[in-house]
Design a protein around this motif. Sequence first.
Motif, short mmCIF file in Angstrom:
data_model
loop_
_atom_site.label_atom_id
_atom_site.label_comp_id
_atom_site.label_asym_id
_atom_site.label_seq_id
_atom_site.Cartn_x
_atom_site.Cartn_y
_atom_site.Cartn_z
N GLN A 204 27.43 4.24 -5.71
CA GLN A 204 26.94 4.11 -7.09
C GLN A 204 26.31 5.42 -7.57
N ILE A 205 25.50 6.05 -6.71
CA ILE A 205 24.86 7.30 -7.09
C ILE A 205 25.89 8.38 -7.36
N ILE A 206 26.91 8.46 -6.51
CA ILE A 206 27.96 9.47 -6.69
C ILE A 206 28.72 9.22 -8.00
N ARG A 207 29.03 7.94 -8.28
CA ARG A 207 29.82 7.60 -9.46
C ARG A 207 29.04 7.70 -10.76
N THR A 208 27.80 7.17 -10.76
CA THR A 208 27.07 7.00 -12.02
C THR A 208 25.74 7.74 -12.08
N GLY A 209 25.25 8.21 -10.94
CA GLY A 209 23.95 8.87 -10.93
C GLY A 209 22.77 7.93 -10.90
N LYS A 210 23.02 6.63 -10.79
CA LYS A 210 21.93 5.66 -10.72
C LYS A 210 22.37 4.46 -9.89
N VAL A 211 21.40 3.58 -9.58
CA VAL A 211 21.68 2.41 -8.76
C VAL A 211 21.21 1.16 -9.49
N THR A 212 22.01 0.10 -9.48
CA THR A 212 21.60 -1.20 -10.03
C THR A 212 21.67 -2.24 -8.92
N HIS A 213 20.91 -3.32 -9.11
CA HIS A 213 20.88 -4.40 -8.13
C HIS A 213 21.09 -5.74 -8.83
N PRO A 214 21.71 -6.70 -8.15
CA PRO A 214 21.98 -7.99 -8.78
C PRO A 214 20.72 -8.84 -8.92
N SER A 215 20.66 -9.59 -10.00
CA SER A 215 19.52 -10.48 -10.25
C SER A 215 20.00 -11.67 -11.08
N ILE A 216 19.35 -12.83 -10.92
CA ILE A 216 19.64 -13.96 -11.80
C ILE A 216 18.58 -14.09 -12.88
N GLY A 217 17.52 -13.26 -12.81
CA GLY A 217 16.57 -13.22 -13.92
C GLY A 217 15.45 -14.23 -13.84
N VAL A 218 14.91 -14.47 -12.64
CA VAL A 218 13.74 -15.33 -12.52
C VAL A 218 12.67 -14.66 -11.67
N LEU A 219 11.41 -14.99 -11.96
CA LEU A 219 10.30 -14.69 -11.08
C LEU A 219 9.87 -16.02 -10.47
N ALA A 220 9.68 -16.04 -9.16
CA ALA A 220 9.45 -17.31 -8.48
C ALA A 220 8.43 -17.17 -7.37
N VAL A 221 7.93 -18.31 -6.91
CA VAL A 221 7.03 -18.36 -5.76
C VAL A 221 7.60 -19.35 -4.75
N THR A 222 7.30 -19.13 -3.49
CA THR A 222 7.81 -20.00 -2.43
C THR A 222 7.06 -21.32 -2.40
N VAL A 223 7.80 -22.42 -2.34
CA VAL A 223 7.19 -23.74 -2.10
C VAL A 223 7.04 -23.88 -0.58
N THR A 224 5.82 -23.71 -0.11
CA THR A 224 5.54 -23.81 1.33
C THR A 224 5.50 -25.28 1.75
N ASP A 225 5.44 -25.52 3.06
CA ASP A 225 5.31 -26.89 3.55
C ASP A 225 4.06 -27.55 2.99
N GLU A 226 2.95 -26.80 2.96
CA GLU A 226 1.70 -27.36 2.45
C GLU A 226 1.82 -27.71 0.96
N MET A 227 2.45 -26.82 0.18
CA MET A 227 2.62 -27.09 -1.24
C MET A 227 3.54 -28.28 -1.46
N ALA A 228 4.59 -28.37 -0.66
CA ALA A 228 5.52 -29.48 -0.78
C ALA A 228 4.82 -30.81 -0.50
N GLN A 229 3.99 -30.85 0.52
CA GLN A 229 3.28 -32.07 0.85
C GLN A 229 2.29 -32.47 -0.24
N ALA A 230 1.65 -31.47 -0.86
CA ALA A 230 0.63 -31.75 -1.87
C ALA A 230 1.23 -32.14 -3.22
N THR A 231 2.43 -31.61 -3.54
CA THR A 231 3.00 -31.81 -4.87
C THR A 231 4.23 -32.70 -4.91
#
Length: 227
Positions: free
Chosen positions: A125-152
């Motif tokens: 990518q750098i050689i072709r375009t001079g920059k780098v991009t990365h894939p994303s689906i466009g969300v910010l998220a937090v992990t649902v832990t075991d403790e959170m799952a049990q509580a909610t």
Amino acid sequence: MLRVPPDAATLTPIAAGDSSALVIGQPVVAAGSPLGLNSTITAGVVSALNRYVDVGQGGRPSALVNAVQTDAAINPGNSGGPLVDCDGRQVGVNSAGAQVPGGGGGSIGLNFAIPMDFARSVADQIIRTGKVTHPSIGVLAVTVTDEMAQATGLPRGALVDQVLPAMGAARAGLREGDVLTGIGGTAVGSVDEMLVAVRGHGPGQPVEVAYVRDGQSQTASVPVTAI
């Protein structure tokens, strides 16, 4: 950028291997200059694959995605050196080593390399375009832990905290509060696993996202975008 005058030296490039073909338990060798000791090699095996590793320092966030974990020692000075298989083909770029919190330096057998396939795609990518991009689906998220799952009562997964406007998730109708449980057929139990799964899809590709909303399992085709 590294430039080497063609008449400065006779150089033989290392053969590039296929990091997608690595298997756990496979022998590997890390080469570099730890602590300034040139031409040092350390041997080990592939301990795990597709690791998400937070390597940020202070206020500078940074992460390795899909990293190769190895017990071949990687110490300061090894970073950027090759991780090679038994045929001498480069399968990774040495990058980081874990340390015991509050302990001294030195390898503890938890070391990580950028997979060669990803490193090669970034270089291309750098050689072709001079920059780098990365894939994303466009969300910010937090992990649902075991403790959170049990509580909610929420399932394990990645709980959407914010949907970024005009990106794939927003266009597919995902909302705050949805819990992502699968990306492209791969089960997702945390934000780390979500990021690893998304990284396996190129920008412009639609990916099927499994999620839970109000206790109901649903799916959506989400276009992957470049950031």
